[in-house]
Motif scaffolding. Structure first.
Motif, PDB file in Angstrom:
ATOM      1  N   LEU A 337      46.737 108.691  64.214  1.00  0.00           N
ATOM      2  CA  LEU A 337      47.557 108.091  65.269  1.00  0.00           C
ATOM      3  C   LEU A 337      49.011 108.217  64.834  1.00  0.00           C
ATOM      4  CD1 LEU A 337      45.586 104.810  66.078  1.00  0.00           C
ATOM      5  CD2 LEU A 337      45.740 106.901  67.457  1.00  0.00           C
ATOM      6  N   ILE A 338      49.917 108.142  65.786  1.00  0.00           N
ATOM      7  CA  ILE A 338      51.319 108.398  65.471  1.00  0.00           C
ATOM      8  C   ILE A 338      51.898 107.330  64.537  1.00  0.00           C
ATOM      9  CG2 ILE A 338      52.203 107.291  67.597  1.00  0.00           C
ATOM     10  CD1 ILE A 338      53.734 110.437  65.976  1.00  0.00           C
ATOM     11  N   ASP A 339      51.519 106.059  64.745  1.00  0.00           N
ATOM     12  CA  ASP A 339      52.098 105.005  63.892  1.00  0.00           C
ATOM     13  C   ASP A 339      51.318 103.702  64.014  1.00  0.00           C
ATOM     14  OD1 ASP A 339      52.849 104.094  66.401  1.00  0.00           O
ATOM     15  OD2 ASP A 339      54.954 104.625  66.185  1.00  0.00           O
ATOM     16  N   LYS A 340      51.814 102.697  63.345  1.00  0.00           N
ATOM     17  CA  LYS A 340      51.118 101.397  63.309  1.00  0.00           C
ATOM     18  C   LYS A 340      51.039 100.779  64.711  1.00  0.00           C
ATOM     19  CE  LYS A 340      51.237  96.921  60.940  1.00  0.00           C
ATOM     20  NZ  LYS A 340      50.998  96.117  62.123  1.00  0.00           N
ATOM     21  N   ALA A 341      52.104 100.945  65.491  1.00  0.00           N
ATOM     22  CA  ALA A 341      52.102 100.346  66.831  1.00  0.00           C
ATOM     23  C   ALA A 341      50.934 100.910  67.656  1.00  0.00           C
ATOM     24  CB  ALA A 341      53.431 100.621  67.533  1.00  0.00           C
ATOM     25  N   ALA A 342      50.657 102.196  67.480  1.00  0.00           N
ATOM     26  CA  ALA A 342      49.542 102.808  68.220  1.00  0.00           C
ATOM     27  C   ALA A 342      48.216 102.196  67.758  1.00  0.00           C
ATOM     28  CB  ALA A 342      49.539 104.320  68.008  1.00  0.00           C
ATOM     29  N   TYR A 343      48.094 101.989  66.455  1.00  0.00           N
ATOM     30  CA  TYR A 343      46.874 101.389  65.901  1.00  0.00           C
ATOM     31  C   TYR A 343      46.712  99.951  66.405  1.00  0.00           C
ATOM     32  CZ  TYR A 343      43.678  99.426  62.427  1.00  0.00           C
ATOM     33  OH  TYR A 343      42.638  98.777  61.814  1.00  0.00           O
ATOM     34  N   ASP A 344      47.803  99.208  66.382  1.00  0.00           N
ATOM     35  CA  ASP A 344      47.748  97.812  66.854  1.00  0.00           C
ATOM     36  C   ASP A 344      47.340  97.767  68.324  1.00  0.00           C
ATOM     37  OD1 ASP A 344      48.513  96.954  64.378  1.00  0.00           O
ATOM     38  OD2 ASP A 344      50.625  96.634  64.901  1.00  0.00           O
ATOM     39  N   GLY A 345      47.864  98.688  69.109  1.00  0.00           N
ATOM     40  CA  GLY A 345      47.513  98.748  70.535  1.00  0.00           C
ATOM     41  C   GLY A 345      46.030  99.017  70.727  1.00  0.00           C
ATOM     42  N   MET A 346      45.487  99.850  69.858  1.00  0.00           N
ATOM     43  CA  MET A 346      44.054 100.169  69.939  1.00  0.00           C
ATOM     44  C   MET A 346      43.221  98.926  69.618  1.00  0.00           C
ATOM     45  SD  MET A 346      42.057 103.256  68.025  1.00  0.00           S
ATOM     46  CE  MET A 346      40.266 103.455  68.158  1.00  0.00           C
ATOM     47  N   LEU A 347      43.624  98.201  68.561  1.00  0.00           N
ATOM     48  CA  LEU A 347      42.873  96.997  68.179  1.00  0.00           C
ATOM     49  C   LEU A 347      42.863  95.973  69.311  1.00  0.00           C
ATOM     50  CD1 LEU A 347      43.854  96.255  64.458  1.00  0.00           C
ATOM     51  CD2 LEU A 347      41.853  97.447  65.361  1.00  0.00           C
ATOM     52  N   TYR A 374      47.761 106.170  59.723  1.00  0.00           N
ATOM     53  CA  TYR A 374      46.846 105.452  60.617  1.00  0.00           C
ATOM     54  C   TYR A 374      45.779 106.378  61.199  1.00  0.00           C
ATOM     55  CZ  TYR A 374      49.687 101.476  59.818  1.00  0.00           C
ATOM     56  OH  TYR A 374      50.325 100.443  59.174  1.00  0.00           O
ATOM     57  N   TYR A 375      44.726 106.583  60.393  1.00  0.00           N
ATOM     58  CA  TYR A 375      43.575 107.368  60.843  1.00  0.00           C
ATOM     59  C   TYR A 375      42.514 106.393  61.338  1.00  0.00           C
ATOM     60  CZ  TYR A 375      45.597 111.455  58.550  1.00  0.00           C
ATOM     61  OH  TYR A 375      46.418 112.490  58.195  1.00  0.00           O
ATOM     62  N   VAL A 376      41.897 106.723  62.479  1.00  0.00           N
ATOM     63  CA  VAL A 376      40.843 105.845  63.025  1.00  0.00           C
ATOM     64  C   VAL A 376      39.638 106.684  63.435  1.00  0.00           C
ATOM     65  CG1 VAL A 376      42.322 103.997  63.919  1.00  0.00           C
ATOM     66  CG2 VAL A 376      41.850 105.996  65.347  1.00  0.00           C
ATOM     67  N   HIS A 377      38.491 106.051  63.425  1.00  0.00           N
ATOM     68  CA  HIS A 377      37.308 106.671  64.020  1.00  0.00           C
ATOM     69  C   HIS A 377      37.387 106.411  65.523  1.00  0.00           C
ATOM     70  CE1 HIS A 377      35.443 107.582  60.174  1.00  0.00           C
ATOM     71  NE2 HIS A 377      35.923 106.424  59.751  1.00  0.00           N
ATOM     72  N   PRO A 378      37.251 107.457  66.324  1.00  0.00           N
ATOM     73  CA  PRO A 378      37.331 107.255  67.778  1.00  0.00           C
ATOM     74  C   PRO A 378      36.310 106.216  68.246  1.00  0.00           C
ATOM     75  CG  PRO A 378      37.317 109.588  67.253  1.00  0.00           C
ATOM     76  CD  PRO A 378      37.019 108.867  65.974  1.00  0.00           C
ATOM     77  N   ALA A 379      36.679 105.500  69.294  1.00  0.00           N
ATOM     78  CA  ALA A 379      35.804 104.428  69.784  1.00  0.00           C
ATOM     79  C   ALA A 379      35.188 104.785  71.133  1.00  0.00           C
ATOM     80  CB  ALA A 379      36.612 103.137  69.928  1.00  0.00           C
ATOM     81  N   LEU A 380      33.887 104.582  71.229  1.00  0.00           N
ATOM     82  CA  LEU A 380      33.194 104.684  72.510  1.00  0.00           C
ATOM     83  C   LEU A 380      32.787 103.259  72.878  1.00  0.00           C
ATOM     84  CD1 LEU A 380      30.512 107.269  73.466  1.00  0.00           C
ATOM     85  CD2 LEU A 380      30.119 104.862  73.903  1.00  0.00           C
ATOM     86  N   VAL A 381      33.170 102.828  74.057  1.00  0.00           N
ATOM     87  CA  VAL A 381      32.920 101.437  74.437  1.00  0.00           C
ATOM     88  C   VAL A 381      32.082 101.402  75.711  1.00  0.00           C
ATOM     89  CG1 VAL A 381      33.985  99.220  74.970  1.00  0.00           C
ATOM     90  CG2 VAL A 381      35.185 100.835  73.492  1.00  0.00           C
ATOM     91  N   GLU A 382      30.889 100.862  75.605  1.00  0.00           N
ATOM     92  CA  GLU A 382      30.041 100.709  76.811  1.00  0.00           C
ATOM     93  C   GLU A 382      30.479  99.429  77.509  1.00  0.00           C
ATOM     94  OE1 GLU A 382      25.740 102.129  76.375  1.00  0.00           O
ATOM     95  OE2 GLU A 382      26.301 101.599  74.316  1.00  0.00           O
ATOM     96  N   MET A 383      30.938  99.577  78.746  1.00  0.00           N
ATOM     97  CA  MET A 383      31.472  98.426  79.488  1.00  0.00           C
ATOM     98  C   MET A 383      30.546  98.075  80.658  1.00  0.00           C
ATOM     99  SD  MET A 383      34.337  97.316  78.173  1.00  0.00           S
ATOM    100  CE  MET A 383      35.122  96.338  79.451  1.00  0.00           C
ATOM    101  N   PRO A 384      30.362  96.769  80.910  1.00  0.00           N
ATOM    102  CA  PRO A 384      29.542  96.376  82.066  1.00  0.00           C
ATOM    103  C   PRO A 384      30.237  96.710  83.384  1.00  0.00           C
ATOM    104  CG  PRO A 384      30.441  94.434  80.938  1.00  0.00           C
ATOM    105  CD  PRO A 384      30.817  95.621  80.118  1.00  0.00           C
ATOM    106  N   GLU A 385      31.564  96.708  83.379  1.00  0.00           N
ATOM    107  CA  GLU A 385      32.302  97.053  84.604  1.00  0.00           C
ATOM    108  C   GLU A 385      33.714  97.491  84.245  1.00  0.00           C
ATOM    109  OE1 GLU A 385      32.882  93.689  87.117  1.00  0.00           O
ATOM    110  OE2 GLU A 385      33.727  92.480  85.508  1.00  0.00           O
ATOM    111  N   GLN A 386      34.412  98.047  85.244  1.00  0.00           N
ATOM    112  CA  GLN A 386      35.781  98.503  85.024  1.00  0.00           C
ATOM    113  C   GLN A 386      36.718  97.299  85.156  1.00  0.00           C
ATOM    114  OE1 GLN A 386      37.591 102.424  86.162  1.00  0.00           O
ATOM    115  NE2 GLN A 386      38.098 101.280  88.008  1.00  0.00           N
ATOM    116  N   ALA A 387      37.193  96.802  84.022  1.00  0.00           N
ATOM    117  CA  ALA A 387      38.051  95.610  84.045  1.00  0.00           C
ATOM    118  C   ALA A 387      38.913  95.599  82.801  1.00  0.00           C
ATOM    119  CB  ALA A 387      37.177  94.346  84.083  1.00  0.00           C
ATOM    120  N   GLY A 388      39.914  94.703  82.792  1.00  0.00           N
ATOM    121  CA  GLY A 388      40.747  94.487  81.605  1.00  0.00           C
ATOM    122  C   GLY A 388      41.393  95.771  81.104  1.00  0.00           C
TER     123      GLY A 388
END
Ligand code: NAD
Length: 507
Positions: A337-347, A374-388
């Motif tokens: 990721l480009i920087d810490k702000a990007a990582y924080d946004g992901m969290l 800031y290296y991260v493992h990509p996240a796959l998120v199963e969502m019950p609906e499109q929200a948030g």
């Protein structure tokens, strides 16, 4: 190269591109490589007065450049493309150092510059206007396209050079000087590109005025200097929707012209008839490629219930096994990721998703690669609906996956977000495909079938609707934004008939 510090590699690469300016000012704008989190250069940013002087110089250059025949202007772009071919590897490395892309993606960005230059060279002989049938006898009506003026180009960190070239190659053949304000996170690539262009300018000779292409190093305040200047006829701004909300109204208030290329919230729809192997590969590249930091990254995936249990486990496997690592030293598919702000946004986004009932797979930091970058493992998120968080762009590798059952409903869901940049459908059903591409289908500027949302070619106009800003640049007829149109009516008769049959006879 691992024995050398990245600052040394950077200095060597910049020198190979022809950059002579010092990269080690005592203080100023520190450029940090996301690859190692090392400061690789410190630049002295331009002042407001210098920005003003550059704009004035570009304005003076316009007066000369607009009178050079367009095919001759195209010759400069042809020479630039030759120089880019020579420097592809070095420029690609700069992109990797500054933006953290793999060598293949870094060089791919330079290839995109070469491609748009080739396009622009042809365009320099095709700046056609229409001849229009007039209602008056003995008259001829036509459209003429003239150079517009200085083009201010503001770019984002994640594509440090290609979007500049989508604009600059067209602007230069259209007769417009350019002033470039690159992202404050990636000014080195911009300086390297300018050095490569300077080589082409030296070969081109005296027809090119001083100030035809300039780079402004610094933060948003220098972008604002371009935005506020009445001498800048067109602002082409690439970046976040937040930035576009500021820039758009300011340019409109002074009746300037504006191309906005802003954030997207791109989705794919996987239908029951989809080729699932192909879909898997397309989604993996679209969602995880460039560590989720493309404007066209796939961020939402709607999977039909009939194929959910086949596709989603395969995707989870791909996410668990994808290689994350230093793009300069390994063949990893996912860089930093480009920087810490990007990582924080992901969290933050992942936390919000969990609170809404989402199941998160991956998404952890990768300390095995680096503790500072800031290296991260990509996240796959199963969502019950499109929200948030699903409703907004988080500039990180998060793919929200949702199950659907009804095609018309999923089209509604697909379009129910602010971003309108890119979209894909995976289907072999003709009716679904055509509906997706029809007036009631995808509302995005890019709508694809059986390929992912990212990786556009330069031949088509690039851009998106709604909060993506509505701008178009690159191929097709995007060049028109860089020129002004005059409608000319010529009377070669001995009479003076008025349009609409109006009579105004004076004795
Ligand atoms: P950003 O908006 O933070 O910055 C982009 C550029 O705008 C930088 O050069 C910055 O200095 C400048 N800027 C910021 N505020 C400004 C202001 N008030 N006036 C003038 N200039 C200003 O974006 P970023 O973080 O560098 O890039 C990521 C974003 O860009 C994402 O949202 C991504 O989707 C978007 N993007 C869009 C496209 C596209 O073609 N649609 C392409 C690449 C990136």
């Amino acid at each position: 190269m691992s024995s050398k510090s990245l600052a040394v590699v950077t200095a060597e690469t910049m020198a190979a591109c022809g950059v002579t300016a010092p990269l080690d000012a005592a203080d100023g704008l520190a450029v940090t490589s996301p690859v190692t989190a090392e400061v690789v250069a410190t630049l002295v940013p331009h002042s407001a007065a210098e920005a003003e002087a550059m704009i004035a110089k570009a304005d003076a250059a316009f007066r000369k450049w607009r009178m050079i025949p367009a095919p001759r202007r195209g010759e400069l772009v042809r020479l630039f493309a030759e120089e880019l071919r020579q420097s592809k590897e070095d420029l690609g490395r700069m992109v990797s150092i500054e933006a953290g892309k793999s060598p293949s993606e870094g060089q791919g960005e330079v290839q995109e510059m070469i491609d748009i230059c080739d396009f622009a060279v042809g365009l320099s002989r095709q700046l056609y206007g229409l001849t229009i049938a007039t209602e008056r006898p003995g008259h001829r009506m036509m459209e003429t396209w003239h150079p517009l003026g200085v083009v201010g180009i503001i770019t984002a960190f994640n594509f440090p050079c290609a979007p500049w070239c989508w604009n600059a190659a067209l602007a230069l053949v259209c007769g417009d000087p350019v002033v470039w304000k690159p992202s404050e996170k990636t000014p080195l690539t911009a300086l390297a590109v300018q050095a490569v262009l300077d080589r082409a300018l030296a070969r081109f000779g005296d027809d090119a005025p001083e100030g035809l292409s300039q780079v402004l190093v610094g933060g948003p305040e220098l972008g604002e200097a371009l935005v506020d200047s009445p001498k800048v006829a067109l602002i082409s701004a690439t970046g976040s929707t937040r930035m576009g909300r500021i820039v758009g109204p300011k340019v409109a208030a002074r009746f300037g012209r504006c191309i906005l290329e802003l954030g997207g919230n791109n989705a794919g729809i996987v239908c029951p008839s989809a080729d699932l192997d192909m879909t898997l590969r397309a989604v993996a590249f679209g969602a995880m490629g460039t560590a989720g930091q493309r404007c066209t990254t796939m961020r939402r995936l709607f999977v039909h219930e009939a194929v959910y249990d086949q596709l989603v486990p395969a995707l989870k496997k791909a996410y668990a096994s994808v290689t994350v690592g230093n793009p300069l030293e390994t063949a990893a598919l996912v860089g930093p990721l480009i920087d810490k702000a990007a990582y924080d946004g992901m969290l933050v986004a992942l936390e919000e998703a969990r609170a809404l009932g989402g199941t998160v797979h991956g998404g952890e930091r990768a300390p095995e690669v680096s503790n500072s970058a800031y290296y991260v493992h990509p996240a796959l998120v199963e969502m019950p609906e499109q929200a948030g968080p699903v409703l907004r762009e988080t500039f990180a590798p998060i793919l929200y996956v949702m199950k659907y059952s009804d095609f018309d409903e999923v089209l509604e869901q697909h379009n129910a977000v602010g971003g309108g940049l890119s979209s894909s459908i995976f289907t072999t059903d003709l009716r679904e495909m055509e509906t997706f591409l029809s007036a009631r289908g995808s509302d995005c500027g890019i709508a694809n079938v059986n390929i992912g949302t990212s990786g556009a070619e330069i031949g088509g106009a690039f851009g998106g609707e709604k909060e993506t800003g509505g701008g178009r640049e690159s191929g097709s007829d995007a060049w028109r934004a860089y020129m002004r149109r005059a409608t000319n009516t010529i009377n070669y008769s001995k009479d003076l008939p008025l349009a609409q049959g109006v009579v105004f006879d004076i004795d």
